[in-house]
Design an enzyme around this catalytic site. Structure first.
Site, PDB file in Angstrom:
ATOM      1  N   GLU A  57      49.932  18.469  51.509  1.00 44.40           N
ATOM      2  CA  GLU A  57      50.585  19.484  52.338  1.00 44.40           C
ATOM      3  C   GLU A  57      50.320  20.850  51.721  1.00 44.40           C
ATOM      4  OE1 GLU A  57      54.787  18.697  52.258  1.00 44.40           O
ATOM      5  OE2 GLU A  57      54.909  19.050  50.115  1.00 44.40           O
ATOM      6  N   LYS A  59      50.617  24.423  49.838  1.00 42.06           N
ATOM      7  CA  LYS A  59      51.444  25.020  48.789  1.00 42.06           C
ATOM      8  C   LYS A  59      51.809  26.414  49.290  1.00 42.06           C
ATOM      9  CE  LYS A  59      51.953  25.639  43.873  1.00 42.06           C
ATOM     10  NZ  LYS A  59      52.539  26.943  43.786  1.00 42.06           N
ATOM     11  N   ASP A  61      53.482  30.100  49.400  1.00 38.50           N
ATOM     12  CA  ASP A  61      53.670  31.137  48.391  1.00 38.50           C
ATOM     13  C   ASP A  61      54.949  31.901  48.712  1.00 38.50           C
ATOM     14  OD1 ASP A  61      53.051  32.490  46.168  1.00 38.50           O
ATOM     15  OD2 ASP A  61      51.447  33.688  47.033  1.00 38.50           O
ATOM     16  N   TYR A 166      59.725  20.909  51.288  1.00 33.97           N
ATOM     17  CA  TYR A 166      58.626  20.127  50.696  1.00 33.97           C
ATOM     18  C   TYR A 166      59.115  18.870  49.974  1.00 33.97           C
ATOM     19  CZ  TYR A 166      59.717  23.008  46.556  1.00 33.97           C
ATOM     20  OH  TYR A 166      60.350  23.649  45.525  1.00 33.97           O
ATOM     21  N   LYS A 253      44.800  24.721  43.660  1.00 35.84           N
ATOM     22  CA  LYS A 253      44.894  26.119  44.065  1.00 35.84           C
ATOM     23  C   LYS A 253      43.683  26.550  44.898  1.00 35.84           C
ATOM     24  CE  LYS A 253      48.042  28.381  42.578  1.00 35.84           C
ATOM     25  NZ  LYS A 253      48.678  28.806  41.379  1.00 35.84           N
ATOM     26  N   CYS A 347      39.052  67.680  34.000  1.00 35.84           N
ATOM     27  CA  CYS A 347      40.206  66.875  34.397  1.00 35.84           C
ATOM     28  C   CYS A 347      40.539  67.145  35.867  1.00 35.84           C
ATOM     29  CB  CYS A 347      41.408  67.200  33.511  1.00 35.84           C
ATOM     30  SG  CYS A 347      42.922  66.412  34.089  1.00 35.84           S
ATOM     31  N   CYS A 350      44.293  68.993  35.697  1.00 31.91           N
ATOM     32  CA  CYS A 350      44.536  70.315  35.110  1.00 31.91           C
ATOM     33  C   CYS A 350      43.263  71.143  34.970  1.00 31.91           C
ATOM     34  CB  CYS A 350      45.220  70.188  33.753  1.00 31.91           C
ATOM     35  SG  CYS A 350      44.140  69.526  32.480  1.00 31.91           S
ATOM     36  N   CYS A 363      41.220  63.496  29.064  1.00 35.23           N
ATOM     37  CA  CYS A 363      41.737  64.858  29.173  1.00 35.23           C
ATOM     38  C   CYS A 363      42.473  65.149  27.864  1.00 35.23           C
ATOM     39  CB  CYS A 363      42.700  64.958  30.358  1.00 35.23           C
ATOM     40  SG  CYS A 363      43.590  66.522  30.365  1.00 35.23           S
ATOM     41  N   CYS A 368      48.818  68.747  30.285  1.00 36.37           N
ATOM     42  CA  CYS A 368      48.307  68.363  31.616  1.00 36.37           C
ATOM     43  C   CYS A 368      49.439  67.658  32.378  1.00 36.37           C
ATOM     44  CB  CYS A 368      47.110  67.436  31.458  1.00 36.37           C
ATOM     45  SG  CYS A 368      46.612  66.655  32.985  1.00 36.37           S
TER      46      CYS A 368
HETATM   47  S1  IVH Z   1      56.602  20.163  45.052  1.00 39.41           S
HETATM   48  C1  IVH Z   1      58.067  17.802  42.315  1.00 39.41           C
HETATM   49  N1  IVH Z   1      55.411  21.109  47.191  1.00 39.41           N
HETATM   50  O1  IVH Z   1      55.416  25.577  43.955  1.00 39.41           O
HETATM   51  C2  IVH Z   1      57.491  19.133  42.191  1.00 39.41           C
HETATM   52  N2  IVH Z   1      56.171  22.654  45.590  1.00 39.41           N
HETATM   53  O2  IVH Z   1      54.240  25.515  41.345  1.00 39.41           O
HETATM   54  C3  IVH Z   1      58.216  20.168  42.924  1.00 39.41           C
HETATM   55  N3  IVH Z   1      55.777  24.977  46.201  1.00 39.41           N
HETATM   56  O3  IVH Z   1      58.464  25.445  42.262  1.00 39.41           O
HETATM   57  C4  IVH Z   1      57.400  21.015  43.738  1.00 39.41           C
HETATM   58  N4  IVH Z   1      54.847  24.601  48.140  1.00 39.41           N
HETATM   59  O4  IVH Z   1      58.503  26.356  44.645  1.00 39.41           O
HETATM   60  C5  IVH Z   1      55.999  21.401  46.043  1.00 39.41           C
HETATM   61  N5  IVH Z   1      54.398  21.780  49.162  1.00 39.41           N
HETATM   62  C6  IVH Z   1      54.977  22.085  48.011  1.00 39.41           C
HETATM   63  C7  IVH Z   1      55.148  23.408  47.594  1.00 39.41           C
HETATM   64  C8  IVH Z   1      55.735  23.649  46.364  1.00 39.41           C
HETATM   65  C9  IVH Z   1      55.231  25.526  47.287  1.00 39.41           C
HETATM   66  C10 IVH Z   1      56.291  25.733  45.033  1.00 39.41           C
HETATM   67  C11 IVH Z   1      57.638  25.276  44.535  1.00 39.41           C
HETATM   68  C12 IVH Z   1      57.440  24.935  43.094  1.00 39.41           C
HETATM   69  C13 IVH Z   1      56.150  25.604  42.768  1.00 39.41           C
HETATM   70  C14 IVH Z   1      55.412  24.873  41.661  1.00 39.41           C
END
Ligand code: IVH
Length: 601
Positions: A57, A59, A61, A166, A253, A347, A350, A363, A368
């Site tokens: 799924e 991640k 931000d 999540y 990532k 600069c 100044c 500078c 300045c």
């Molecule tokens: S699972 C069991 N799933 O990423 C581990 N975290 O870098 C708990 N986050 O503190 C995290 N999307 O705030 C999980 N699909 C996702 C996520 C997710 C964002 C964040 C979460 C966590 C941080 C860890």
């Protein structure tokens, strides 16, 4: 009633947030950055259990949040905090419409997820702030975290935050697979991710990752990667956790985002030391939800080396929080309209002649305007005198008005004088005066650091203060060179600074009355004496307290990890410093292990 729509309005103003424990710990995730990293993680995980599949799924931000439901009612919303204890922000959480106030699940359950701001909402908020002259948020994550912790819940309500679940913490669910468990959570009224799926093997995971990365621009929320979790819950339980992370999950990532844009202008910034740095102004470009208008060019050599010209089409790269940078010029796109950038000789602020040190241009004019303003900003910054309410905008206004031409003038400010400035009402003016008053009697090293002596940062300021206190102004070159971590250049810099500024130093000292450091007795033999220590992650007490404790034992607490580091001491949610220590073979100690060693000492 708990499910009343009035709960969404946000009608409470808190004094502050109280702390609340999570029912079960909130973990962080191990990161991998490429297919090789993924492969290694898979090999490691398959060693623990061969018969597993995966759930992937996005991640998100944003800011993580724990929701506690009891008898089907939302009773608590708690920020992540240190993973064990967070801040209780239930009233704010109730204003988030994607968080059901009641659910059809009557047993106690913790629902975990990320609070995010959609990219268009982020832009709307920033535009609104810019119009009002307020500071804009750097990215949607900061904006989400800031919005969540508003004392006035009606502000949180106005921000249109979104909660994306999540997982769960404490629960009585009996699903065999995580995918089934997540389906159940969505069925309770929580939002689904834009993409989630189960995978059998490396190739399938890679394919989903590619798809998610390719489409990331089209998703409403910002993603910084994909999370892969073992789908079988029994296997998850068997695998358990390392000190920081679950073994059954990893964050894959996304690479930094690159965009093509046009370099419109190169502007010059003059810092407090007089160093002139070039900054690229580019055609505004949306990179993953953030409008980028400036990029660093580092220094003048970089402009020559990359042959960067005004009007060039360039590739800029932005990853996470770092300032975007130009990585490449598209030379084949040139049409003759490009103009070479001439190295400045005077600069930009100044007009005085610049000293050309090769990579750096400087500078030399101590008066300045840019140097003075930036020195005042530095003087007030966190690692110096930490004066609240004295940010760059206010310092500029104070300087422009003529009220403050040097740091000493700050302490001649009065209510009457401040009220003559635009935007200053009684409360703001009084707050600033109070903060200035609070800067008096600070630790001596803060005073030294705030002077902005070249080559003398926080660590050197501490060394200097601990050894000499206020008589550092009379230290000889021999005495300075003999200090730990000092070299010839640093010693010269202190001597030269004192020679030129002795009077100002003494006058400031008279006003600020920084505390003479306690002359510490030499510490008895112990594990940390004379050792270089790095702290990372959140600890059970503030870092400053722990730092003080270690310094009293004769340790030197530094900020970055290298081969020379003796110990990295980690708390909850430790990040890259921990990983670097492990890579370099530097000893790592948990906070608990550190305390045991201190006790022995
Ligand atoms: S699972 C069991 N799933 O990423 C581990 N975290 O870098 C708990 N986050 O503190 C995290 N999307 O705030 C999980 N699909 C996702 C996520 C997710 C964002 C964040 C979460 C966590 C941080 C860890």
């Amino acid at each position: 009633m708990p499910s009343s729509p009035t709960q969404r309005v946000g009608d409470t103003v808190s004094e502050g947030f109280s702390k609340a424990p999570h029912l079960s710990r909130m973990w962080s995730l191990e990161d991998v950055f490429d297919s090789e990293g993924l492969q290694k993680w898979l090999i490691k995980t398959y060693k623990l259990d061969k018969n597993i599949t995966f759930y992937c799924e996005p991640k998100y931000d944003g800011a993580s949040l724990n929701l506690i439901y009891e008898e089907g009612k939302l009773t608590q919303g708690i920020t992540r905090g240190d993973g064990s204890v967070g801040e209780l922000i239930t009233q704010n959480v109730k204003t988030i419409r994607s968080i059901p106030l009641t659910i059809e699940h009557k047993e106690r359950i913790e629902i975990r997820g990320e609070v995010v701001l959609y990219k268009d909402e982020f832009e709307r908020i920033n535009q609104e702030r810019a119009v009002k002259g307020e500071a804009v948020f750097a990215n949607p994550r900061n904006a989400a975290a800031g919005s969540l912790r508003q004392l006035d819940s009606s502000i949180t309500a106005s921000r249109n935050l979104v909660f994306l679940p999540y997982g769960v913490g404490e629960n009585t669910l009996e699903h065999k697979l995580l995918s089934q468990r997540m389906e159940y959570i969505y069925s309770l009224g929580f939002k689904r991710p834009p993409l989630s799926t189960t995978c059998e093997n490396f190739d399938e995971i890679e394919a989903v990752y590619e798809e998610m990365n390719k489409n990331r621009d089209s998703y409403a929320m910002m993603l910084d990667g994909m999370v892969i979790k073992v789908n079988e819950i029994a296997a998850q339980i068997d695998m358990g956790y390392t000190v920081k992370n679950p073994r059954f999950s990893v964050a894959y990532k996304f690479p930094a985002v690159e965009k093509i844009t046009t370099l419109k202008e190169i502007v010059l910034q003059v810092g407090r030391t007089g160093a002139v740095t070039p900054v690229a102004i580019v055609e505004p470009t949306n990179i993953d939800g953030v409008i980028v208008e400036r990029a660093t060019l580092h220094n003048f050599d970089e402009i020559d080396r990359k042959d960067i010209r005004i009007n060039d089409k360039v590739i800029i790269l932005r990853s996470g929080d770092v300032i975007p940078k130009i990585i490449k010029v598209l030379e084949h796109e040139r049409d003759g309209s490009e103009v070479k950038f001439e190295r400045p000789t005077s600069c930009p602020v100044c007009g005085s002649e610049l000293l050309d040190e090769g990579v750096l241009l400087k500078c030399q004019n101590l008066t300045c305007e840019a140097r003075v303003i930036n020195s005042i900003i530095y003087f007030a910054s966190k690692p110096c005198l930490n004066i609240d309410g004295l940010g760059s905008k206010i310092v500029e206004a104070l300087f422009e008005s003529g009220l403050v031409k040097s740091v000493i003038d700050l302490f001649d400010l009065t209510l009457e004088k401040l009220l003559t400035l635009e935007g200053f009402k009684e409360k703001k003016a009084q707050n600033l005066l109070d903060s200035l008053e609070a800067a008096k009697g600070s630790e001596y090293w803060r005073f030294v650091n705030s002077l902005g002596i070249e080559h003398i940062g926080e660590v050197a300021s501490k060394t200097l203060s601990a050894r000499f206190g206020s008589s550092f102004v009379d230290a000889s070159k021999e005495e300075l060179v003999a200090l730990e971590g000092f070299g010839e250049e640093m010693a010269e810099s202190v001597l030269e600074f004192v020679r030129v500024n002795r009077e100002t130093i003494l006058k400031l000292q008279e006003i600020l009355k920084p505390l003479e450091p306690l002359q510490r007795e030499e510490a008895k033999e112990n594990t940390f004496k004379g050792k270089s220590v790095v702290l990372t992650g959140s600890m059970s007490e503030s870092r400053d307290v722990i730092k003080e404790m270690l310094e009293a034992l004769g340790a030197k607490v530094v900020s970055s990890v290298s081969k020379k580091t003796d110990f990295v001491i980690y708390g909850e949610d430790a990040g890259s410093k921990y990983d670097k220590a492990v890579d370099l073979g530097v000893a790592v100690l948990s906070e608990q292990e550190m305390r045991e060693k201190i006790e022995q000492a």
